[in-house]
Design a protein around this motif. Structure first.
Motif, PDB file in Angstrom:
ATOM      1  N   ARG A   1     -13.540  22.012  14.407  1.00  0.00           N
ATOM      2  CA  ARG A   1     -14.526  22.878  15.068  1.00  0.00           C
ATOM      3  C   ARG A   1     -15.965  22.477  14.735  1.00  0.00           C
ATOM      4  N   THR A   2     -16.229  22.203  13.460  1.00  0.00           N
ATOM      5  CA  THR A   2     -17.600  21.872  13.055  1.00  0.00           C
ATOM      6  C   THR A   2     -18.082  20.604  13.758  1.00  0.00           C
TER       7      THR A   2
ATOM      8  N   PHE B   1     -22.464  27.026  23.111  1.00  0.00           N
ATOM      9  CA  PHE B   1     -21.968  28.136  23.918  1.00  0.00           C
ATOM     10  C   PHE B   1     -22.817  29.388  23.744  1.00  0.00           C
TER      11      PHE B   1
ATOM     12  N   ILE C   1     -26.136  38.482  21.211  1.00  0.00           N
ATOM     13  CA  ILE C   1     -25.552  38.136  19.921  1.00  0.00           C
ATOM     14  C   ILE C   1     -26.524  37.455  18.962  1.00  0.00           C
TER      15      ILE C   1
ATOM     16  N   TRP D   1     -14.212  39.101  22.650  1.00  0.00           N
ATOM     17  CA  TRP D   1     -14.319  38.045  21.649  1.00  0.00           C
ATOM     18  C   TRP D   1     -13.808  38.541  20.310  1.00  0.00           C
ATOM     19  N   LYS D   2     -12.630  39.145  20.313  1.00  0.00           N
ATOM     20  CA  LYS D   2     -12.044  39.543  19.050  1.00  0.00           C
ATOM     21  C   LYS D   2     -10.535  39.450  19.181  1.00  0.00           C
ATOM     22  N   GLU D   3      -9.917  39.375  18.015  1.00  0.00           N
ATOM     23  CA  GLU D   3      -8.470  39.310  18.026  1.00  0.00           C
ATOM     24  C   GLU D   3      -7.910  40.689  18.319  1.00  0.00           C
TER      25      GLU D   3
ATOM     26  N   LYS E   1     -22.544  41.717  15.922  1.00  0.00           N
ATOM     27  CA  LYS E   1     -22.089  40.751  16.935  1.00  0.00           C
ATOM     28  C   LYS E   1     -22.762  39.391  16.832  1.00  0.00           C
ATOM     29  N   SER E   2     -23.563  39.182  15.810  1.00  0.00           N
ATOM     30  CA  SER E   2     -24.255  37.889  15.723  1.00  0.00           C
ATOM     31  C   SER E   2     -23.326  36.779  15.244  1.00  0.00           C
TER      32      SER E   2
ATOM     33  N   LEU F   1     -20.979  35.322  16.619  1.00  0.00           N
ATOM     34  CA  LEU F   1     -20.744  34.270  17.612  1.00  0.00           C
ATOM     35  C   LEU F   1     -21.917  33.312  17.703  1.00  0.00           C
TER      36      LEU F   1
ATOM     37  N   TRP G   1     -23.762  32.462  15.024  1.00  0.00           N
ATOM     38  CA  TRP G   1     -23.592  31.589  13.856  1.00  0.00           C
ATOM     39  C   TRP G   1     -22.428  30.643  14.071  1.00  0.00           C
ATOM     40  N   LYS G   2     -21.371  31.140  14.736  1.00  0.00           N
ATOM     41  CA  LYS G   2     -20.216  30.289  14.965  1.00  0.00           C
ATOM     42  C   LYS G   2     -20.471  29.227  16.032  1.00  0.00           C
ATOM     43  N   SER G   3     -21.548  29.393  16.793  1.00  0.00           N
ATOM     44  CA  SER G   3     -21.857  28.374  17.802  1.00  0.00           C
ATOM     45  C   SER G   3     -22.590  27.188  17.182  1.00  0.00           C
TER      46      SER G   3
ATOM     47  N   SER H   1     -19.598  24.803   8.975  1.00  0.00           N
ATOM     48  CA  SER H   1     -18.225  25.252   8.707  1.00  0.00           C
ATOM     49  C   SER H   1     -18.244  26.558   7.918  1.00  0.00           C
ATOM     50  N   GLU H   2     -17.143  27.261   7.982  1.00  0.00           N
ATOM     51  CA  GLU H   2     -17.042  28.512   7.232  1.00  0.00           C
ATOM     52  C   GLU H   2     -17.049  28.248   5.737  1.00  0.00           C
TER      53      GLU H   2
ATOM     54  N   LYS I   1     -13.216  46.411   7.994  1.00  0.00           N
ATOM     55  CA  LYS I   1     -13.585  46.781   9.360  1.00  0.00           C
ATOM     56  C   LYS I   1     -14.779  47.715   9.323  1.00  0.00           C
TER      57      LYS I   1
ATOM     58  N   GLU J   1     -12.304  31.994   9.771  1.00  0.00           N
ATOM     59  CA  GLU J   1     -11.965  31.014  10.808  1.00  0.00           C
ATOM     60  C   GLU J   1     -10.978  31.566  11.829  1.00  0.00           C
ATOM     61  N   ASN J   2     -10.139  32.459  11.376  1.00  0.00           N
ATOM     62  CA  ASN J   2      -9.024  32.875  12.235  1.00  0.00           C
ATOM     63  C   ASN J   2      -9.078  34.298  12.741  1.00  0.00           C
ATOM     64  N   ARG J   3      -9.964  35.099  12.186  1.00  0.00           N
ATOM     65  CA  ARG J   3      -9.950  36.493  12.584  1.00  0.00           C
ATOM     66  C   ARG J   3     -11.372  37.027  12.513  1.00  0.00           C
ATOM     67  N   PHE J   4     -11.870  37.420  13.652  1.00  0.00           N
ATOM     68  CA  PHE J   4     -13.183  38.037  13.652  1.00  0.00           C
ATOM     69  C   PHE J   4     -13.242  39.024  14.799  1.00  0.00           C
ATOM     70  N   GLU J   5     -14.224  39.853  14.742  1.00  0.00           N
ATOM     71  CA  GLU J   5     -14.371  40.848  15.796  1.00  0.00           C
ATOM     72  C   GLU J   5     -15.856  40.941  16.107  1.00  0.00           C
ATOM     73  N   ASN J   6     -16.185  41.531  17.235  1.00  0.00           N
ATOM     74  CA  ASN J   6     -17.614  41.787  17.470  1.00  0.00           C
ATOM     75  C   ASN J   6     -17.790  43.050  18.289  1.00  0.00           C
TER      76      ASN J   6
END
Lengths: 311, 316
Positions: A77-78, A86, A92, A306-308, B128-129, B131, B133-135, B139-140, B228, B311-316
């Motif tokens: 990903r990095t 994106f 956000i 955008w969440k699980e 919600k920010s 996304l 930072w993840k853009s 790396s985490e 949460k 890396e695998n679980r996030f929410e916004n």
């Protein structure tokens, strides 16, 4: 996309699946996207768009084979994000951040960020570099985000509802900036939006997705050749049907009907009424309706943002 | 390196209030209180004298306006406190003075660190920010390790600088104060080497605390990445549950003892009095303890889980 080009596909998806509990968000989705295209990913809420985009961006695992710019999104990903940008939605950017800090940050972490380009773009706006994000209007935040993203020399830009909640002026500005200041033949844009009419003229290709199934993967050129929409009177409709022509979708109109055909010679149809290329919205409704007729009723799709799920 | 520095900057921008403003405000309050105490004390102290003792220690006697004798003991550093023959002193030994700001700012630093850690992987999901930072191509692991670095080293470093700044101010202020009082030996009253020795000693002490606290830091990071809502409850309740279960089932208190050894933030090795020896001894003391190395293994596991969650679980 089925469009043949001399370039290698930048996104290769083969047999993608994503399941949340009993619900299949993606079901055997396969497609390819080539460089220099503007691709619209069209689908209703819960169709699987966000699951697909998250997979492409390495934010979520997908079953099946997925390669973006030759990389495995989840594992690399990095590295991927050095070449992919994106915008998930308009709100956000962190509210505590100042405009000049946002530029400093992206300049510090992104090897392909051009600070001068971002500043030049912002100079055209009324945004004060010393302002905090929370002091900006929603439209200004979008302009700032776009300035940051457009100053990155990325190969793929993914936009998920980028103009959601913006007024018409900002929406127009957004897309014209995207075309004038960012897009070229080396770049690819993958975009989702509910306001399909606004981007219809920008798109080179479309992917229709519904209930996790890909229902259409086509270039816009191909659409104009494959699909025709025929406007006829009530009597004209009867004549069309008597001639053995079967529309894939029809819609009642005042004093007549609008019939949508796939793979029928336009000259044949012209004898019955006025023909034109269908709009994306009409084509989408037609393809989704056709696809649903052939599929058993499935579970109601949750609106996956955008969440699980399960959180 | 540039990427690492900009990550540090980002943390300072985001948590400026906690990381920068709070220590400055605390320092300002201490300075103002000292000045007020100095001004008030000048009217009280009428006369005073120093007596140099045989072991190099110094006694400082003052006389209040009502003629009563007050006595304090001052010495060159903190290392010889237990040898001070403080037979005449009625009040606290002044040798604690250079150490007090470090102790106070150390506690403040860990309070700030607690608040910072609880929010640092929570608020970006909440506002919600995440996304944005993840853009970015960060790396985490880089993210999480930056936040660990902030809590373990940057926040204590800021506290150490603030405490040192206070001591320098105090040195200067009391020098000036002595000129306007009957004390005419500022070089005796304020020994720069005591300030320097204390600063150096507490540098070691702070470092010892930082490396000792790594498991606790990573536990809070995991809580911050997992919660949460209300991260503080996620921090406290599982630990409380473990303590209660152990006590109910086994009747023992091992878990509460382990937790207690981290909550006592100023003294990583509880059996040692930090003023009895140089803080650098504590570094060695921590490094030679089994609990530290077990804690380091736990730190690795907790950080790995935190990164996995990000890396695998996030929410916004």
């Amino acid at each position: 996309m089925n469009t043949t080009t001399n370039h290698a596909a930048i996104i290769k998806a083969q047999g993608l699946h994503k399941q949340y509990g009993d619900f299949k968000a993606l079901n055997d989705v396969s497609f390819r996207i080539f460089p220099g295209r503007i691709v619209g990913l069209i689908g209703p809420n819960g169709a699987g768009k966000t699951s697909l985009l998250k997979g492409i961006l390495g934010l979520s695992t997908l079953d099946g084979e997925l390669s973006v710019l030759g990389l495995k999104p989840m594992k690399e990903r990095t590295k991927l994000l050095e070449q992919v940008s994106f915008i998930a939605d308009t709100a956000i950017l962190p509210s505590w951040l100042k405009v000049h800090q946002a530029i400093d940050y992206v300049a510090g972490v992104h090897p392909k960020f051009n600070r001068e380009k971002a500043q030049a773009f912002l100079a055209k706006t009324t945004i004060n570099p010393k302002s905090r994000i929370k002091a900006l209007s929603k439209g200004m935040v979008t302009q700032l985000h776009l300035a940051l993203v457009m100053a990155i020399d990325s190969k793929l830009l993914v936009l998920d509802e980028p103009t959601l909640g913006l007024d018409i002026m900002y929406r127009k500005q957004f897309y014209s900036s995207l075309l004038e200041d960012y897009f070229d033949e080396q770049k690819t844009i993958l975009i989702t939006t509910h306001q399909v009419e606004e981007i219809e003229n920008l798109l080179t290709d479309v992917l229709f997705i519904d209930r996790g199934h890909l229902v259409l993967d086509s270039s816009m050129d191909d659409i104009s050749q494959r699909f025709s929409q025929l406007s006829v009177s009530t009597e004209g409709r009867q004549k069309v049907l008597e001639a053995g022509l079967r529309p894939i979708y029809e819609e009642a109109r005042l004093g007549g009907a609008s019939l949508l055909f796939e793979g029928v010679d336009p000259e044949t149809l012209a004898a019955f009424g006025k023909i034109h290329t269908p709009s994306i919205a009409d084509l989408f409704v037609a393809k989704v309706s056709t696809a649903n007729e052939g599929r058993p009723q499935e579970n109601q799709a949750p609106n996956i943002q955008w969440k699980e799920t399960g959180q | 390196m540039n990427r690492f520095l900009i990550q540090i900057k980002r943390e300072l921008w985001e948590h400026k209030g906690a990381l920068i403003t709070t220590p400055i405000v605390a320092l300002t309050i201490f300075v103002v209180l000292t000045i007020l105490a100095g001004v008030a004390g000048r009217g009280v102290v009428q006369d005073s004298q120093f007596i140099l003792q045989h072991d190099g220690m110094m006694s400082f006697y003052s006389y209040s306006s009502d003629g009563q004798q007050q006595s304090f003991v001052y010495h060159k550093g903190i290392n010889g406190l237990t040898t001070i023959p403080d037979t005449t002193a009625q009040n606290s030994p002044m040798s604690l003075l250079p150490a007090l700001p470090y102790i106070a700012f150390d506690h403040l630093a860990w309070l700030i660190a607690l608040i910072y850690l609880l929010s640092c992987l929570f608020t970006d999901r909440k506002d919600k920010s995440i996304l944005f930072w993840k853009s970015m191509p960060v790396s985490e692991w880089q993210n999480v390790l930056t936040k660990t670095f902030m809590a373990a080293l940057v926040i204590p470093a800021i506290a150490w600088i603030a405490a040192s700044a206070y001591n320098l101010f105090y040195l200067l202020f009391m020098t000036i104060w002595s000129l306007f009082s009957s004390v005419h030996h500022p070089d005796l009253l304020f020994q720069p080497q005591a300030v320097l020795t204390t600063a150096w000693s507490f540098l070691g002490s702070y470092l010892a605390t930082s490396i000792w606290m790594l498991p606790f830091i990573s536990w809070i990071l995991l809580v911050s990445a997992c919660a949460k809502k209300t991260p503080f409850l996620y921090l406290v309740l599982p630990l409380l549950a473990l303590v209660l279960i152990e006590y109910t089932v086994l009747g023992s208190h091992h878990i509460s003892q382990i937790i207690g050894s981290y909550i006592n933030v100023s003294d990583p090795r509880a059996e040692q009095n930090m003023l009895n020896m140089s803080g650098w001894y504590h570094v060695w003391n921590v490094l030679s303890s089994v609990q530290f190395w077990l804690g380091l293994a736990a730190t690795a596991g907790l950080l790995y889980t935190t990164v996995w969650l990000r890396e695998n679980r996030f929410e916004n």
